[in-house]
Design a protein around this motif. Sequence first.
Motif, mmCIF file in Angstrom:
data_model
loop_
_atom_site.group_PDB
_atom_site.id
_atom_site.type_symbol
_atom_site.label_atom_id
_atom_site.label_comp_id
_atom_site.label_asym_id
_atom_site.label_seq_id
_atom_site.Cartn_x
_atom_site.Cartn_y
_atom_site.Cartn_z
ATOM 1 N N VAL A 72 0.868 -1.181 0.000
ATOM 2 C CA VAL A 72 0.000 0.000 0.000
ATOM 3 C C VAL A 72 0.906 1.233 0.000
ATOM 4 C CG1 VAL A 72 -1.789 1.241 1.249
ATOM 5 C CG2 VAL A 72 -1.743 -1.248 1.288
ATOM 6 N N ALA A 73 0.772 2.061 -1.022
ATOM 7 C CA ALA A 73 1.709 3.171 -1.193
ATOM 8 C C ALA A 73 1.770 4.067 0.034
ATOM 9 C CB ALA A 73 1.319 3.988 -2.421
ATOM 10 N N TYR A 74 0.606 4.334 0.609
ATOM 11 C CA TYR A 74 0.555 5.248 1.750
ATOM 12 C C TYR A 74 1.299 4.672 2.949
ATOM 13 C CZ TYR A 74 -1.440 8.261 5.343
ATOM 14 O OH TYR A 74 -1.600 9.128 6.379
ATOM 15 N N VAL A 75 1.137 3.370 3.156
ATOM 16 C CA VAL A 75 1.835 2.719 4.266
ATOM 17 C C VAL A 75 3.335 2.751 4.009
ATOM 18 C CG1 VAL A 75 2.113 0.579 5.569
ATOM 19 C CG2 VAL A 75 -0.135 1.222 4.711
ATOM 20 N N ALA A 76 3.724 2.437 2.766
ATOM 21 C CA ALA A 76 5.146 2.399 2.446
ATOM 22 C C ALA A 76 5.791 3.766 2.633
ATOM 23 C CB ALA A 76 5.337 1.930 1.007
ATOM 24 N N ALA A 77 5.024 4.820 2.368
ATOM 25 C CA ALA A 77 5.601 6.157 2.450
ATOM 26 C C ALA A 77 5.681 6.661 3.881
ATOM 27 C CB ALA A 77 4.781 7.133 1.609
ATOM 28 N N ASN A 78 4.890 6.082 4.784
ATOM 29 C CA ASN A 78 4.782 6.666 6.114
ATOM 30 C C ASN A 78 4.998 5.705 7.264
ATOM 31 O OD1 ASN A 78 3.942 9.528 5.562
ATOM 32 N ND2 ASN A 78 2.438 8.394 4.365
ATOM 33 N N SER A 79 5.501 4.522 6.963
ATOM 34 C CA SER A 79 5.738 3.606 8.067
ATOM 35 C C SER A 79 7.007 2.831 7.792
ATOM 36 C CB SER A 79 4.551 2.666 8.244
ATOM 37 O OG SER A 79 4.766 1.863 9.376
ATOM 38 N N ASN A 80 7.379 2.034 8.756
ATOM 39 C CA ASN A 80 8.585 1.247 8.634
ATOM 40 C C ASN A 80 8.463 0.111 9.625
ATOM 41 O OD1 ASN A 80 11.529 0.678 9.676
ATOM 42 N ND2 ASN A 80 11.695 1.559 7.636
ATOM 43 N N SER A 81 9.052 -1.049 9.292
ATOM 44 C CA SER A 81 8.860 -2.195 10.182
ATOM 45 C C SER A 81 9.467 -1.957 11.564
ATOM 46 C CB SER A 81 9.425 -3.457 9.542
ATOM 47 O OG SER A 81 10.718 -3.192 9.060
ATOM 48 N N ALA A 82 10.446 -1.029 11.652
ATOM 49 C CA ALA A 82 11.083 -0.791 12.945
ATOM 50 C C ALA A 82 10.299 0.174 13.829
ATOM 51 C CB ALA A 82 12.491 -0.246 12.738
ATOM 52 N N LEU A 83 9.228 0.714 13.286
ATOM 53 C CA LEU A 83 8.455 1.704 14.038
ATOM 54 C C LEU A 83 7.687 0.998 15.166
ATOM 55 C CD1 LEU A 83 8.103 4.745 13.372
ATOM 56 C CD2 LEU A 83 5.972 4.156 12.242
ATOM 57 N N PRO A 84 7.666 1.564 16.379
ATOM 58 C CA PRO A 84 6.862 0.952 17.450
ATOM 59 C C PRO A 84 5.380 0.924 17.059
ATOM 60 C CG PRO A 84 8.229 2.754 18.290
ATOM 61 C CD PRO A 84 8.357 2.774 16.817
ATOM 62 N N TRP A 85 4.628 -0.056 17.598
ATOM 63 C CA TRP A 85 3.256 -0.273 17.132
ATOM 64 C C TRP A 85 2.356 0.952 17.313
ATOM 65 C CZ3 TRP A 85 -0.969 0.189 20.298
ATOM 66 C CH2 TRP A 85 -0.728 0.159 21.668
ATOM 67 N N TYR A 86 2.560 1.707 18.412
ATOM 68 C CA TYR A 86 1.647 2.843 18.621
ATOM 69 C C TYR A 86 1.892 3.958 17.612
ATOM 70 C CZ TYR A 86 5.721 3.570 21.608
ATOM 71 O OH TYR A 86 7.003 3.631 22.080
ATOM 72 N N TYR A 87 3.126 4.058 17.107
ATOM 73 C CA TYR A 87 3.350 5.047 16.061
ATOM 74 C C TYR A 87 2.870 4.532 14.712
ATOM 75 C CZ TYR A 87 5.986 7.762 19.399
ATOM 76 O OH TYR A 87 6.338 8.501 20.478
ATOM 77 N N LYS A 88 2.895 3.188 14.540
ATOM 78 C CA LYS A 88 2.306 2.641 13.313
ATOM 79 C C LYS A 88 0.829 3.004 13.268
ATOM 80 C CE LYS A 88 5.335 -1.254 12.489
ATOM 81 N NZ LYS A 88 5.549 -2.682 12.753
ATOM 82 N N MET A 89 0.195 2.910 14.451
ATOM 83 C CA MET A 89 -1.229 3.197 14.499
ATOM 84 C C MET A 89 -1.503 4.677 14.248
ATOM 85 S SD MET A 89 -3.347 1.154 17.275
ATOM 86 C CE MET A 89 -4.570 2.231 17.922
ATOM 87 N N SER A 90 -0.705 5.537 14.879
ATOM 88 C CA SER A 90 -0.992 6.962 14.687
ATOM 89 C C SER A 90 -0.443 7.451 13.349
ATOM 90 C CB SER A 90 -0.449 7.800 15.843
ATOM 91 O OG SER A 90 0.873 7.454 16.131
#
Lengths: 656, 158
Positions: A72-90
Motif C-alpha cells: 500500500v503506497a501510503y503505508v510504504a511512504a509513512n511507516s517502517n517495520s522498525a516503528l513501534p506499534w503505537y506510532y504505526k497506528m498513529s
Amino acid sequence: MDVLFLPELGQFALILALVMAVVQALLPMIGSFTRQPLWLAYAQPAVWAQFTLLTISFLMLTASFLLDDFSVAYVAANSNSALPWYYKMSAVWGAHEGSLLLWLWILAGWTFAVSLSRGLPVEILARVLSVLGFVSIGMMLFVVFTSNPFDRFLPRIPADGADLNPLLQDPGLIFHPPLLYMGYVGFAVTFAFALAALWTGQLDSAWARWSRPWTTTAWAFLTSGIALGSWWAYYELGWGGWWFWDPVENASLMPWLTGTALMHSLAVTEKRGVFKSWTLLLAIATFSLSLVGFFLVRSGVLNSVHAFANDPDRGFFLLVLLAVTVGVSLLVYAIRVPNFKARVSYSLISKDVFLLANNILLVVACITVLLGTLYPLVLDALGKGKISVGPPYFNALFVPQMLLLGVFMGLGPLTDWKAMQWQKLRKKLWLSAAITLVLGFALLPWVYDGQWSIWVALGLTLFFWVMTTSLRDIWEASRGKQGWKGITRSRWGMFWGHVGAALIVLGVTMVSNYGEERDVRMAVGETVVVKGYQFTMTELTHREGPNFIADRAIVEVRNSQGRLISTLTPEKRLYVVRGMPMTQVAIDWGLLKDIYVAMGEELSEDAWAMRVHYKPFVRWLWLGAFIASLGGILAISDRRYRMRVASVPVNAGKTE
Amino acid sequence: MTPKRKQKLLLISLMLGALSLAIGLTLYALSANINLFYSPTQIAQGEAPQDREIRAGGMVVEGSVERDPNSLKVRFAVTDFAEEVWITYDKILPDLFREGQGVVAVGRLNAAGELVASQVVARHDENYMPPEVAEALKAAGQMPDHSPFQRPAAEQQY
C-alpha cells in the motif's frame, strides 16, 4: 494470504460509504420538498450505514499499517517495520491521505451522534443529517478521486517503508490531530443546524438550545487540540516557542475565534431571541474557516511545518469545494435570512450589548489574522513579489484586541440581560476594579524582577479583572436558595472557561516578558550562566534507539547557591531511514518555570552549540486552555440540554 | 428616534468604529512588518534596501561555511548560481542546514553588502527547497535538472 485483501476491503467500504452519503443527503432532501415522511426516515439508517462502513475502512487502513503491508503506497511512504506499534497506528493520520480518512470518519461519528439525539423533531433532524451528508459527499469525492489512501504500489513492493517523519514520532501525534479534527468537523454540525434553520425557516430558542451543546463540544475539542499542538511544538521543534504565527496555526485560530464568538452569540439567541441572523452567519463562517484552513494546509500554497506534500489537482478540487460550500450557504442565507427579524430591545448597559462587543472584537481579530495570513498569498498570486508577514504584525494587532476583549469578559457575566442600571452594575464592579488596579496594575508587576513594565501591568490587570469578576459572578450565583448546590453546570462551565482564559493570559504575560533564550557554546566541563542558573555539560555520549542514533549531552543545572537542581539529557538524533536529524530537548518543568535545553550543532569534538531557555509560567497557558475546555464539557453536561422540550418558541410574538 | 433605531444606530456605529480602527491599525502594521524576498542576483544589482529587514536565500555554496572557533558566529555564502551573497549569523543554524541545500535568511544588509541574519530557515523535510529559492534559481536560469525537490512523485516517496 488473506491479509493482502484488507486494503481492497477498505476501499470498497469507502466507496459504499460514499453511496450511503448520497442516500443520506438526497432522500431526506427530496422528502422534505415532497413532504414524504418515509423519505425523511431514510436519513438515520443511511447515517448508521455510512458510519459503519467508514469505521471498517479506517480499521482496514490501520490493519495495513500494523501488518506492515508495504504494497500500500501510503503505508510504504509513512511507516517502517522498525516503528513501534503505537506510532504505526498513529501514522494512519500522519500524512495527507490517512488524515483525510480520519477527518471523514470523525464527520461520520459526529453525524452518528446527531442521529441518536432525542427530542429533535424528525423534520429538523432529517435536514441536519442531509446537510451533513452533502459535506460528507464533497470530502469523500476528494478522497476517492485525488487522495486514496488504499492505492497499491505494485508490482515492485518495497522491502521496507520510508518511515514516518521523525517529527511525528511522538505522543503528540497520537492526540493532536484527532482532537483538532474533532473541533473542525464538530463545527460542521453547527453549520448543518444553521442551514437546517434557514431551510425550515424556523429559528427559535429551542433551535439555539439544540445547537449549543454541539458548538460547545466542538469548541472544547478545538481548544484542547490547539493547546496540545502548541505544547507539542514547544518541546518537539527545539525552538522553545509556543506560538509562531505560522499560517497553519493561524488557520486553526481563525475558526476558534469565530467559534468562540458563535458560542456566545448562541447564548444570546437562546435567552433573548436576538442576533439570529448574526448567529447563523457565524455558524456558516466558522465551518467555512475550518475549510479554509483545510485548503491552506493541503493545497500546497503554504510552506510551513504543517504543510503536506501536495499536488495542484488537490488544491483546485479543494478550492472548488470551498467555493461551493461558501457560495451555496451564503446564497441560502441571503434568500432566507430576512425571515429572522427580531423585535426585541436592549439598552446600552446590558449583557446583550457586552456580548455583542465581544463578538465584534473576536470577529475583528479573526479578520486581522485572516488578512495577515492571506495577504502574502494574494500578492504572490498577483506576481507582486514574495513577502512574508512576521509575528510583529500579529502581535501589534492581536494583543490590543485581546486586552479590549478582556474588559468585556469581565463585564459580561455580571451584567443583566436586556438592561441594567449603571449604579447597580457599579456596585458589583467596584471591588473587582479596585483589586485589579492595585494588585494587577500597580503592585504585582514590581514583584518578579523589581521593574514595572507596561506590558506586564496590562497583562496582570487583565488576569485579575477576569478572575475577580468571575469569582464575583459565581459567588452571586451561590446566593440563591440552594446555595452552592444551586449553581447550574453551565454557570460553572462559564466560570471555568473564563478562569482558563485568565490563566492563559497570565502564562503568556509572564513567559513573553520574563522568559530568556540564549544560544551558547558549551564544551565538556565548562559552565555557562543563564538567568542565575549554572549549566555544566559533564559528558557527551552516544545512544542507539530503535530507529535512530543519537548524540546525547549530560547537562547539570545548579541554582545560584550551587545546589544541583536537575540533570538534563538533551539529544540530537539522526533517524536513519530518512537520514533526518531531530532535536530532542530536555526540560526541567515546573509550575513556576521551565528550564529548557536543546542541542544545536556540533562545533568541535567536545563542544556543541546549545539553546538554553528559561520559561517562567509557560505551563499555565496550556493548563488554562485545558481548564477552559473542561469548562466547555461541564457546560454541555447541564441537565437542561437533556430535557425534552417541545419546539415551542419561547419568544413567540416577538418573532415575525 | 425610536429605541429600535437608536439600537441600530449604536450597533452600526460600534461596528464601523471597530472596523475602521482595525483597518487603520492593520494597514499600519502590515506596512511596518512585511519582509520582501530578494535573490542573490537582485542583491548584487543593488535592488535590495539597506535600511530595512529583508529575506534572502539560495543554495548554500559548498565549502563556504566559516565558523568562529570561540563563539557561535558563522559566515556562509548562498547562491542562485549567477551571483552570491554572504550571510553572517550568530545563533544556532537549523538542523537541516547543509552545504548545497536551500535556505532562507531574514536580516539586514550591512554596508559591505553582507546580510546580517536574525533568523535562518531550512525546512524539516529532506526534499525541501524554499519556493522563493526555487523561483530565484529559475529566474537565473540555473534550476538544477535533477534536484531532489523535483523528482517525479513516485520516486519521491521511496
